[in-house]
Each structure stands twice: as structure tokens, then as C-alpha cells.
Design an enzyme around this catalytic site. Sequence first.
Site, PDB file in Angstrom:
ATOM      1  N   ASP A 264      46.711  40.628  38.283  1.00 42.04           N
ATOM      2  CA  ASP A 264      47.537  40.956  37.123  1.00 42.04           C
ATOM      3  C   ASP A 264      47.052  40.087  35.974  1.00 42.04           C
ATOM      4  OD1 ASP A 264      49.297  42.905  38.109  1.00 42.04           O
ATOM      5  OD2 ASP A 264      50.607  41.390  38.989  1.00 42.04           O
TER       6      ASP A 264
ATOM      7  N   CYS B  23      49.132  40.250  42.245  1.00 43.72           N
ATOM      8  CA  CYS B  23      50.339  40.992  42.609  1.00 43.72           C
ATOM      9  C   CYS B  23      50.686  40.644  44.059  1.00 43.72           C
ATOM     10  CB  CYS B  23      50.096  42.485  42.474  1.00 43.72           C
ATOM     11  SG  CYS B  23      51.469  43.493  43.100  1.00 43.72           S
TER      12      CYS B  23
END
Length: 129
Positions: A41, A34
Site C-alpha cells: 500500500d 496490506c
Amino acid sequence: MPSQPSKTLETFDNPRPDHDYTIRIEIPEFTCLCPKTGQPDFATILLEYVPDRQCIELKSLKMYIWSFRDEGAFHEAVTNTILDDLVTVSRPRFMRVTARFNVRGGIYTTVVAERRAPDWEPTTPVALP
């Protein structure tokens, strides 16, 4: 020698360029970071394409996807980057990348991006009873 992440994508000649057919590849272990928090992520990437003259070589695809694991990227940007890079190297008749990101903060994100060759028209699918 162990495999290393790489931005290099390889292709091979389509064995049946005279036919329209769909290749579907599911990549369940995509990771990036992220860009706001630096947290990982996770996503499943679904690649669907109708090849023209070239098909995407799978090991190079794996190493390419792996190359994002330490990069910060918004979901929308990374999905479109993957699509753009794959289209550039393979020049398919049609390609769609669907990125299904795991839940973050109670929100699931799915990004779908696609490209179609300007001179290609898909065949009509057969509806079976």
C-alpha cells in the site's frame, strides 16, 4: 554506512517555544503491506504540528516512516500508530497526521488523526482580504 529503517525518533529543542507556529511535513513515499493480501500500500503522509518544547528531526522521521515498508497494517491503525509515536516523543501543542492512500480496488482512503495538548488553545487565524 547506508541508512537503515528504524523505529527510533529523535527531536531537537524548539528554537522558538515562545511562539505558536505550524510545521508541515509531506512524506510522499510511505509504504506498508496490506495485512489481508500482503500487497504493498502506498500513501502520502502529511504531518502538521504546533511544537511545544521539541521539534521532530527529519532524518529520524524518514527512517521511522521507512520502517513500515515490510509491515502489515490497516490504514486506520498505521495512521494512529504514527501519530501516537510522534506525540509521545515530541509532546506537541497540536498534531495532525493525514494519510492519503493510493487507490486500491477502485477506492481511495484518507485517514486523519489528531491530538491536542489539554492546556493549549489555538490562536485565532488572521483572515486577510
